[in-house]
Design a protein around this motif. Sequence first.
Motif, PDB file in Angstrom:
ATOM      1  N   VAL A 195      23.223 -11.876  -1.530  1.00 29.14           N
ATOM      2  CA  VAL A 195      21.816 -11.981  -1.897  1.00 29.14           C
ATOM      3  C   VAL A 195      21.718 -12.981  -3.035  1.00 29.14           C
ATOM      4  CG1 VAL A 195      19.807 -10.718  -2.759  1.00 29.14           C
ATOM      5  CG2 VAL A 195      21.426  -9.586  -1.242  1.00 29.14           C
ATOM      6  N   ARG A 218      17.312 -13.726  -7.991  1.00 32.91           N
ATOM      7  CA  ARG A 218      15.865 -13.782  -7.977  1.00 32.91           C
ATOM      8  C   ARG A 218      15.387 -14.834  -8.971  1.00 32.91           C
ATOM      9  NH1 ARG A 218      12.408 -10.811 -10.905  1.00 32.91           N
ATOM     10  NH2 ARG A 218      14.070  -9.447 -11.561  1.00 32.91           N
ATOM     11  N   ARG A 241      10.434  -9.485  -4.419  1.00 35.11           N
ATOM     12  CA  ARG A 241      11.350  -9.290  -3.288  1.00 35.11           C
ATOM     13  C   ARG A 241      11.204  -7.904  -2.696  1.00 35.11           C
ATOM     14  NH1 ARG A 241      17.338 -11.671  -4.217  1.00 35.11           N
ATOM     15  NH2 ARG A 241      16.756 -13.848  -4.078  1.00 35.11           N
ATOM     16  N   PHE A 242      11.302  -7.842  -1.370  1.00 32.85           N
ATOM     17  CA  PHE A 242      11.315  -6.589  -0.642  1.00 32.85           C
ATOM     18  C   PHE A 242      12.643  -6.497   0.108  1.00 32.85           C
ATOM     19  CE2 PHE A 242       6.832  -7.444  -1.098  1.00 32.85           C
ATOM     20  CZ  PHE A 242       6.285  -6.198  -1.348  1.00 32.85           C
ATOM     21  N   HIS A 243      13.313  -5.354  -0.010  1.00 35.60           N
ATOM     22  CA  HIS A 243      14.553  -5.111   0.725  1.00 35.60           C
ATOM     23  C   HIS A 243      14.325  -3.881   1.600  1.00 35.60           C
ATOM     24  CE1 HIS A 243      16.813  -7.816  -1.956  1.00 35.60           C
ATOM     25  NE2 HIS A 243      16.059  -7.305  -2.910  1.00 35.60           N
ATOM     26  N   PHE A 244      14.565  -3.991   2.896  1.00 34.20           N
ATOM     27  CA  PHE A 244      14.415  -2.883   3.824  1.00 34.20           C
ATOM     28  C   PHE A 244      15.807  -2.390   4.184  1.00 34.20           C
ATOM     29  CE2 PHE A 244      10.740  -5.652   4.335  1.00 34.20           C
ATOM     30  CZ  PHE A 244       9.717  -4.750   4.059  1.00 34.20           C
ATOM     31  N   ILE A 245      16.067  -1.136   3.872  1.00 38.52           N
ATOM     32  CA  ILE A 245      17.411  -0.569   3.994  1.00 38.52           C
ATOM     33  C   ILE A 245      17.389   0.568   5.016  1.00 38.52           C
ATOM     34  CG2 ILE A 245      19.318   0.497   2.722  1.00 38.52           C
ATOM     35  CD1 ILE A 245      17.923  -0.654   0.158  1.00 38.52           C
ATOM     36  N   ASP A 266      14.423   5.206   6.826  1.00 40.55           N
ATOM     37  CA  ASP A 266      14.464   3.867   6.253  1.00 40.55           C
ATOM     38  C   ASP A 266      14.008   3.922   4.807  1.00 40.55           C
ATOM     39  OD1 ASP A 266      15.306   2.680   8.614  1.00 40.55           O
ATOM     40  OD2 ASP A 266      13.266   2.481   9.360  1.00 40.55           O
ATOM     41  N   THR A 272      12.612   1.291   1.416  1.00 40.15           N
ATOM     42  CA  THR A 272      12.155  -0.019   0.953  1.00 40.15           C
ATOM     43  C   THR A 272      12.436  -0.120  -0.537  1.00 40.15           C
ATOM     44  OG1 THR A 272      10.386   0.023   2.598  1.00 40.15           O
ATOM     45  CG2 THR A 272      10.181  -1.566   0.819  1.00 40.15           C
ATOM     46  N   PHE A 273      13.127  -1.164  -0.922  1.00 42.98           N
ATOM     47  CA  PHE A 273      13.451  -1.421  -2.322  1.00 42.98           C
ATOM     48  C   PHE A 273      12.681  -2.664  -2.741  1.00 42.98           C
ATOM     49  CE2 PHE A 273      16.264  -3.345  -5.584  1.00 42.98           C
ATOM     50  CZ  PHE A 273      16.237  -2.317  -6.507  1.00 42.98           C
ATOM     51  N   GLU A 298      11.634  -5.380  -5.748  1.00 38.36           N
ATOM     52  CA  GLU A 298      11.938  -5.980  -7.045  1.00 38.36           C
ATOM     53  C   GLU A 298      10.705  -6.739  -7.520  1.00 38.36           C
ATOM     54  OE1 GLU A 298      16.282  -7.429  -7.636  1.00 38.36           O
ATOM     55  OE2 GLU A 298      15.711  -7.904  -5.550  1.00 38.36           O
ATOM     56  N   THR A 331      11.911  -2.266 -10.799  1.00 41.94           N
ATOM     57  CA  THR A 331      12.278  -1.994  -9.406  1.00 41.94           C
ATOM     58  C   THR A 331      11.601  -0.711  -8.944  1.00 41.94           C
ATOM     59  OG1 THR A 331      14.241  -0.780 -10.102  1.00 41.94           O
ATOM     60  CG2 THR A 331      14.519  -3.131  -9.597  1.00 41.94           C
TER      61      THR A 331
END
Length: 85
Positions: free
Chosen positions: A53, A56, A62-66, A72, A74-75, A77, A83
Amino acid sequence: MSYREEEKKIQWKLRRIKAIVFAVIFFITIVLCVFAAFVPPATWKYYFHLPSVTERKAGELRFHFIDVGQGDCTFIEMPDGQTVL
């Protein structure tokens, strides 16, 4: 052959099968213990590579889909460094 003799024969076979299964499990356990004692964990342990990654940039959101197995996640930043999970 009488019923009693057949029953003894069956019981003897069952004891023999149980003894063989126990011996196999015992042998596998001993082999794994010796393997774990003499082979360093770093050579057989599973490694999980972290995803690459990029850093930043200032003001970037930023969006992180885990995927976490059962659901699921969503993280997020924020641009100011906060966060949200």
